[in-house]
Design an enzyme around this catalytic site. Structure first.
Site, PDB file in Angstrom:
ATOM      1  NE  ARG A 131      34.614  40.940  40.413  1.00 51.84           N
ATOM      2  CZ  ARG A 131      34.165  41.334  39.228  1.00 51.84           C
ATOM      3  NH1 ARG A 131      35.023  41.769  38.301  1.00 51.84           N
ATOM      4  NH2 ARG A 131      32.874  41.314  38.957  1.00 51.84           N
ATOM      5  CG  ASP A 204      38.634  42.142  38.775  1.00 50.26           C
ATOM      6  OD1 ASP A 204      37.814  41.634  37.980  1.00 50.26           O
ATOM      7  OD2 ASP A 204      38.482  43.266  39.285  1.00 50.26           O
ATOM      8  CG  ASP A 205      35.787  38.236  36.013  1.00 45.23           C
ATOM      9  OD1 ASP A 205      36.830  38.352  35.326  1.00 45.23           O
ATOM     10  OD2 ASP A 205      34.638  38.419  35.552  1.00 45.23           O
ATOM     11  CG  ASP A 291      38.223  43.494  25.086  1.00 45.79           C
ATOM     12  OD1 ASP A 291      37.729  44.572  24.700  1.00 45.79           O
ATOM     13  OD2 ASP A 291      37.549  42.622  25.689  1.00 45.79           O
TER      14      ASP A 291
END
Length: 384
Positions: A131, A204-205, A291
């Site tokens: 990634r 990372d995506d 989050d």
């Protein structure tokens, strides 16, 4: 006869006295004028006075601070010139108008630019090649100085490209709540050490369209309490607050899988709940990932509402339904290469530039759609 001579003598005496008085008065006026002419530069009085007077030019107006209007204009010109050099921050804008300005635009009033943004990427060792190399070849190459990568191991190959912007958090490499909160705690503290206006996070995506990000942030003031992002669920999160006798609480949160941004004004208010390891305690307080914990701190504890922003996208939505002409206007995009709702993968519908085998995520193709002149896209895209 005697009377006439006496009157003549008196008249001559009066005329002589008048001439002497006029001479003395004229000398005093000349002396005063000479002092005024040399007063502006502080030089001692001398014959001839200021050259400007000798040329017959009109004396300059004196301002209330003892300097001429022309001197004030020259000082402002020097300020503007210096602000473009060593005294200005990169990207600071100088007001331009048809008249002389009295000061430069205060830093807090100028437009936000890319260098004002802190961008954090959370990753793990097993995704460095799969990634992170892809992100480094695409959007990170446009914002390397603003991007910090938070991982769980050292990687010399990645460090050679990122330098000290690669942060080994020494957190666990698992995808459990504690590991995710550990990395976010380090990321938040790193933001506080930087002189940035905005704290933005992606995974990372994610592909981050930095151009659209700057446009979005300029719609808001970094000094206000701003929380931008997109929820991954269609209702507020519900959980229990262990510091309030297990009281049931609900709040919206921006999913980290789509990315989010927090203004500096709001980030500073989070310090009592997030800095110096306190973020880990807040995570334990509600037993939810990073989050969700950010949403709890901001919406529940600080009473600041999430601004639902549809330009952020995660792999938890059908990405193929985003129209091609709308792709350049999105802030973040994602992908999922594992089966999703019966489909082989979940990617944006962009077939040009790279083949599916060369670009399974479609990030390279997207990058070339946005920036056809970069080396990655050389010879592959018809330049407009």
């Amino acid at each position: 006869m005697r009377l006439s001579c006496r009157r003549l003598a008196l008249g001559l005496s009066a005329g002589a006295f008048l001439c002497i008085w006029l001479l003395i008065t004229g000398f005093q006026q000349d002396l005063a004028a000479g002092r005024l002419a040399t007063q502006g530069d502080g030089s001692p009085g001398r014959a001839g006075g200021d050259e400007r007077w000798a040329l017959g030019q009109v004396p300059r107006k004196i301002s209330s601070v003892g300097k001429s209007v022309e001197d004030d204009d020259r000082d402002n010109s020097d300020i503007r010139k210096n602000s473009r050099t060593k005294h200005s921050k990169p990207g600071s804008r100088i007001p331009s108008s048809g008249h002389n300005t009295r000061s430069v635009v205060p830093d807090r009033l100028r437009r936000t630019e890319l260098h004002d943004i802190f961008i954090g990427i959370k990753t793990t060792e097993k995704y460095h090649r799969q990634r992170m190399d892809l992100l480094m070849d695409t959007w990170v190459s446009l914002a390397r100085d603003q991007t910090f990568v938070f991982t769980d191991s050292d990687d010399q190959q990645l460090r050679s490209r990122l330098g000290n912007h690669l942060i080994n958090t020494n957190c666990s490499s698992s995808h459990m709540r504690q590991a995710l909160c550990c990395k976010m705690a380090v990321e938040y503290d790193m933001f506080l050490q930087q002189d940035k206006r905005w704290f933005c996070h992606v995974d990372d995506d994610n592909y981050l369209n930095v151009h659209e990000l700057v446009k979005l942030l300029n719609q808001y003031k970094h000094t206000d309490d701003i929380y931008l992002g997109r929820p991954s669920i269609n209702h507020p999160m519900e959980t229990y607050d262990r510091h309030e006798n297990m009281q049931k609480v609900n709040f919206w949160f921006a999913t980290g899988g789509a990315g989010f941004c927090i203004s500096k004004g709001l980030a500073l208010k989070m310090i009592p709940y997030a800095s110096g390891g306190k973020f880990m305690s807040s995570c334990e307080r509600i037993r939810l990932p990073d989050d969700c914990t950010l949403g709890f701190i901001i919406e529940r504890l600080l009473k600041v509402k999430l601004v639902h922003t549809q330009q952020f996208h995660s792999h938890l939505e059908w990405l193929k339904f985003i129209k091609k002409e709308e792709l350049p206007h999105q802030v973040s995009l994602s992908y999922g290469l594992t089966p999703y709702h019966g489909s082989a993968k979940n990617v944006i519908g962009l077939d040009e530039v790279f083949s599916e085998s060369d670009d399974p995520t479609r990030f390279k193709s997207l990058h070339c759609l946005l920036y056809p002149y970069v080396d990655l896209c050389s010879g592959r895209v018809r330049r407009r």
